[in-house]
Write a protein that holds these residues in place. Structure first.
Motif, PDB file in Angstrom:
ATOM      1  N   ARG A  34      -5.717  14.341   0.526  1.00 10.11           N
ATOM      2  CA  ARG A  34      -3.988  14.673   0.394  1.00 10.11           C
ATOM      3  C   ARG A  34      -3.168  13.656  -0.149  1.00 10.11           C
ATOM      4  NH1 ARG A  34      -2.176  18.298   5.453  1.00 10.11           N
ATOM      5  NH2 ARG A  34      -0.643  18.554   3.734  1.00 10.11           N
ATOM      6  N   PRO A  35      -4.177  12.993  -1.469  1.00 10.80           N
ATOM      7  CA  PRO A  35      -3.248  12.017  -2.125  1.00 10.80           C
ATOM      8  C   PRO A  35      -1.297  12.288  -2.146  1.00 10.80           C
ATOM      9  CG  PRO A  35      -4.906  12.518  -3.720  1.00 10.80           C
ATOM     10  CD  PRO A  35      -4.740  13.898  -2.055  1.00 10.80           C
ATOM     11  N   THR A  36      -1.343  13.369  -2.374  1.00  9.74           N
ATOM     12  CA  THR A  36       0.420  12.976  -2.786  1.00  9.74           C
ATOM     13  C   THR A  36       0.547  13.101  -1.080  1.00  9.74           C
ATOM     14  OG1 THR A  36      -0.347  15.478  -3.259  1.00  9.74           O
ATOM     15  CG2 THR A  36      -0.440  14.201  -5.587  1.00  9.74           C
ATOM     16  N   VAL A  37       0.579  13.580  -0.499  1.00 10.37           N
ATOM     17  CA  VAL A  37       1.229  14.110   0.389  1.00 10.37           C
ATOM     18  C   VAL A  37       1.170  12.784   1.946  1.00 10.37           C
ATOM     19  CG1 VAL A  37       1.799  15.769   2.536  1.00 10.37           C
ATOM     20  CG2 VAL A  37       0.053  16.167   0.976  1.00 10.37           C
ATOM     21  N   ALA A  38       2.634  12.405   2.108  1.00  3.89           N
ATOM     22  CA  ALA A  38       2.856  11.006   2.991  1.00  3.89           C
ATOM     23  C   ALA A  38       2.552  11.131   4.082  1.00  3.89           C
ATOM     24  CB  ALA A  38       4.696  10.895   2.180  1.00  3.89           C
ATOM     25  N   GLY A  39       2.203  10.546   4.401  1.00  3.03           N
ATOM     26  CA  GLY A  39       1.918   9.907   5.879  1.00  3.03           C
ATOM     27  C   GLY A  39       1.188   8.922   6.333  1.00  3.03           C
ATOM     28  N   TRP A  40       0.887   8.222   7.473  1.00 11.00           N
ATOM     29  CA  TRP A  40       0.735   6.924   7.586  1.00 11.00           C
ATOM     30  C   TRP A  40      -1.012   6.518   7.974  1.00 11.00           C
ATOM     31  CZ3 TRP A  40      -1.306   5.558  12.672  1.00 11.00           C
ATOM     32  CH2 TRP A  40      -1.946   6.929  13.507  1.00 11.00           C
ATOM     33  N   LEU A  75       0.801  -1.322   0.158  1.00  9.74           N
ATOM     34  CA  LEU A  75       0.174  -0.245   0.223  1.00  9.74           C
ATOM     35  C   LEU A  75       1.030   1.316  -0.341  1.00  9.74           C
ATOM     36  CD1 LEU A  75      -2.571  -0.962   3.003  1.00  9.74           C
ATOM     37  CD2 LEU A  75      -2.935  -0.674   0.520  1.00  9.74           C
ATOM     38  N   ARG A  76       0.559   2.264  -0.408  1.00 11.03           N
ATOM     39  CA  ARG A  76       1.114   3.499  -0.739  1.00 11.03           C
ATOM     40  C   ARG A  76       0.170   5.101   1.055  1.00 11.03           C
ATOM     41  NH1 ARG A  76       0.359   5.243  -6.487  1.00 11.03           N
ATOM     42  NH2 ARG A  76       2.825   3.681  -7.514  1.00 11.03           N
ATOM     43  N   HIS A  77       0.953   4.394   1.672  1.00  4.75           N
ATOM     44  CA  HIS A  77       0.387   5.803   2.730  1.00  4.75           C
ATOM     45  C   HIS A  77      -0.126   7.136   2.745  1.00  4.75           C
ATOM     46  CE1 HIS A  77       1.077   1.515   4.242  1.00  4.75           C
ATOM     47  NE2 HIS A  77       0.261   1.391   5.382  1.00  4.75           N
ATOM     48  N   ARG A  78      -0.900   7.791   2.504  1.00  2.00           N
ATOM     49  CA  ARG A  78      -0.663   8.757   3.257  1.00  2.00           C
ATOM     50  C   ARG A  78      -1.480   9.114   3.618  1.00  2.00           C
ATOM     51  NH1 ARG A  78       2.060   7.462  -0.534  1.00  2.00           N
ATOM     52  NH2 ARG A  78       1.840   8.144  -2.416  1.00  2.00           N
ATOM     53  N   LYS A  79      -0.974  11.043   4.271  1.00  2.00           N
ATOM     54  CA  LYS A  79      -1.676  11.910   5.239  1.00  2.00           C
ATOM     55  C   LYS A  79      -3.170  11.556   5.984  1.00  2.00           C
ATOM     56  CE  LYS A  79      -1.195  16.303   7.919  1.00  2.00           C
ATOM     57  NZ  LYS A  79      -0.132  15.535   8.770  1.00  2.00           N
TER      58      LYS A  79
END
Length: 675
Positions: free
Chosen positions: A487-493, A479-483
């Motif tokens: 905000r699908p382009t900002v990295a988060g968890w 998976l790709r974890h986002r904020k």
């Protein structure tokens, strides 16, 4: 078919599909009666006499434990055989007597043999529990690493082979034993020989293990009154009983907690003195449904979190092997309790720092009574804060466990699959976050969950936590974890998005994806469930790749209602109701409120808005505006704030004065009495 299970000389009837389960409940002894003199003992007097007896027992336990606190004696006791090769009894006091390990009361003090039994039972349990620590420490010392702070993969393999059961032992246990040995080497310049050199003999708790006694020392029976029991035991009448005449029988009534079933068999309790009161840990045996290791079709997956302490949801295993989620799951949030825990921890740290500072001042200077008094106050406050933290953790553990079991019961699940985080170490996430992670009570919650689930025949199984939050629950793609979802382009968890947008397209809360993975992994690996011999807990030790490939949640088929035409189309009006009301307003309620104006004013308000009351009344033709500068003339610009908020539907059109504003003339004031 009816069978029985033995419980302290009494038989518990069991039917097919049931098993006997022994649990413990807390009770309070609120007083007693001395059967010899008829004296009624208050709670304080009863606590004093129980304390005298516990002091005698703890003294004998300390002497017996210190005498045999060595590797040879502990290995001999743990071997389960005596010098002649005969099997040792399971009761600790009987095993110690078979080995010839005995103790006596202080000189001049007279105690019966049952008091010595309690001392031997407590000492034997303590020595038996030291065997596991001794084996782990011996394995760690046997393959000491080149750098104790960081083992290489090869050194980890060596230490796990040297430690009994090290393959499944959490790495945190091995690291803690390593740090303990490093601290010993820093003080003495060498490594310890074993755990008995590294640790002193354990401290002895002041308690009475009445389970080691028979009817000549203590008995417990239910009374005719429901929810009541009577405990009879012999207690000393003085701190140093000189003869058997100084021991008398005391009858103590007990109010049974509501958690003890009516048909449960009671056992002799363990007594402790706490806060000037006698508290009893009352064991009982009752019948519960059997739990199964396999054959589950509906399971509850539970994932751990921090602010969201638990995330759980149910999944179903179909006959064709498909696994589908039952609903969207739920979360147990305990942010308020965790915040209070954090505040109490910070307070405890500050109190410990001040107490340590005072202790250094006391040790380095002449005796100062004022300083000693301040230190004593801090020590007492530390004890109180620690008790608050303990009570808060206990309440949180029970609440979280009760919530999870209720979720399983509501979903009709027969098993709860719990993420195994025993090996998780809080590091690399900041000091505050690491501390909060290490302070969570996951172990207590898991124990309470097993306790409550056993009441209804629900099994609790721990599963490996590897990649439960990393892979997609529907296609196992990383998976790709986002904020956040917006905000699908900002990295988060927090928010997880599957990169396979066209084939899968799943996205959701990270914890919700984790419980789906845990439930699916448990259902596909349920044939690999084993029971730990030491703890009796069910566990899935490892992940099998072939089974893991089938541990995916299939999306439920979309069902839509049949929209086929079955009759004539309903006729719609050509003139729908306008958005702005064109009909007169309905009559308002009787009273001083008057009639509400027409237009867009809310229909649920019983009075005009605050701005209309402040600047605009029924006779105001313009809204006064504030002065542009202090002391200057008012601004001529019109600012109809009251009208904008709904006082009227035009700038200068307002409600008409209500009828009660002009009172009607009194026509009966001049009328005399009818008589």
């Amino acid at each position: 078919m009816v069978r029985s299970a033995g419980a302290g000389g009494r038989r518990l009837p069991l039917v097919e599909g049931e098993t006997a389960r022994t649990a413990c409940a807390r009770a309070l002894l609120r007083g007693g009666v001395d059967e010899k003199t008829g004296e009624v003992l208050s709670p304080a007097a009863l606590a004093e006499r129980v304390g005298w007896c516990a002091e005698l027992v703890s003294g004998m336990v300390s002497a017996l434990t210190a005498e045999h606190w060595n590797a040879v004696d502990v290995d001999r006791l743990a071997s389960g055989e005596d010098a002649g090769g005969r099997k040792l009894p399971s009761n600790a006091w009987m095993a110690l007597r078979r080995l010839g390990w005995t103790t006596t009361a202080p000189e001049g003090v007279k105690v019966n043999d049952r008091i010595v039994r309690m001392a031997q039972e407590q000492a034997g349990r303590s020595l038996r529990s030291a065997k596991w620590r001794a084996d782990v420490t011996a394995g760690v010392l046997a393959v000491w690493p080149a750098d104790p702070a960081k083992r290489t993969p090869a050194e980890w393999d060596q230490v796990r082979e040297a430690v009994p059961g090290g393959r499944f032992l959490p790495s945190s246990v091995i690291k803690s034993r390593t740090r303990q040995a490093v601290a010993f080497a820093r003080r003495h310049g060498r490594l310890p020989a074993d755990v008995f050199e590294m640790e002193p003999a354990p401290r002895v708790a002041r308690m009475l293990l009445l389970s080691a006694c028979d009817g000549q020392q203590a008995t417990v029976e239910r009374t005719d009154e429901p929810g009541r029991a009577l405990l009879r035991l012999q207690l000393p009448t003085r701190p140093d009983p000189r003869t058997y005449a100084d021991w008398t029988w005391v009858a103590c009534p007990i109010s049974l907690p509501p958690t003890i079933p009516t048909g449960a068999v009671l056992h002799l309790p363990t007594l402790r003195v706490s806060g000037g009161r006698v508290r009893a840990d009352l064991a009982y045996t009752h019948a519960v449904p059997k739990t199964a290791r396999t054959g589950h079709t509906i399971a509850l997956g539970v994932d751990w979190g921090l602010n969201t302490l638990l995330s759980a949801g149910a999944a179903r295993l179909h006959d064709d092997g498909r696994i589908t989620a039952l609903g969207h799951g739920a979360q147990f949030r305990a942010s308020g309790v965790l915040a209070k825990q954090h505040r109490l921890r910070r307070l405890s740290e500050r109190l410990h720092a001040k107490a340590d500072h005072y202790q250094r001042l006391i040790d380095g200077h002449a005796p100062d009574p004022a300083l000693a008094d301040k230190h004593a106050v801090l020590v007492e406050e530390i004890r109180r804060v620690s008790a608050r933290r303990s009570n808060l953790n206990d309440a949180l553990a029970w609440a979280a466990a009760r919530w999870a079991v209720d979720q399983a019961i509501a979903a009709g699940a027969s098993v709860i699959y719990l993420e195994d985080l025993r090996s998780m170490e809080a590091k690399g996430m900041g000091r505050t976050h690491n501390t909060r992670m290490s302070q969570t009570v996951r172990g207590q919650i898991a124990d309470r969950m097993r306790h409550l689930a056993a009441e209804t025949g629900i099994a609790v199984v721990t599963v490996p936590a590897h990649n439960t939050s990393k892979h997609c629950p529907q296609c196992l793609t990383p998976l790709r974890h986002r904020k956040a979802p917006n905000r699908p382009t900002v990295a988060g968890w927090k928010w997880a998005i599957c990169p396979d947008r066209y084939g899968c397209g799943w996205q959701g809360d990270r914890d919700h994806g984790a419980w789906r993975r845990i439930a699916a992994r448990g259902l596909t690996h349920q044939t690999k469930t084993v029971t730990d011999r030491a703890t009796g807990a069910m566990v899935i030790r490892s992940v099998v790749e072939k089974l893991e490939a089938r541990a995916v949640i299939r999306p439920a088929p979309k069902t839509s209602r049949d929209r086929s035409k079955t009759g004539p189309t309903r006729r719609h009006t050509a003139r729908p109701a306008p958005r702005r009301r064109r009909a007169p307003s309905p009559a308002g309620p009787s009273g001083p409120a008057g009639k509400r104006p027409e237009g867009h004013a809310p229909t649920d308000r019983t009075r005009l808005p605050r701005a209309a009351h402040r600047h605009q009344s029924m006779t105001t033709i313009s809204t006064p505006s504030p002065r542009l500068r202090p002391g200057g003339p008012p601004s001529g610009r019109h600012r109809p704030r009251g009208t904008a908020l709904g006082a009227g539907f035009h700038l200068h059109a307002h409600t008409t004065p209500p009828r009660w504003a002009e009172p009607a003339p009194d026509t009966t004031s001049d009328t005399g009495s009818l008589s």
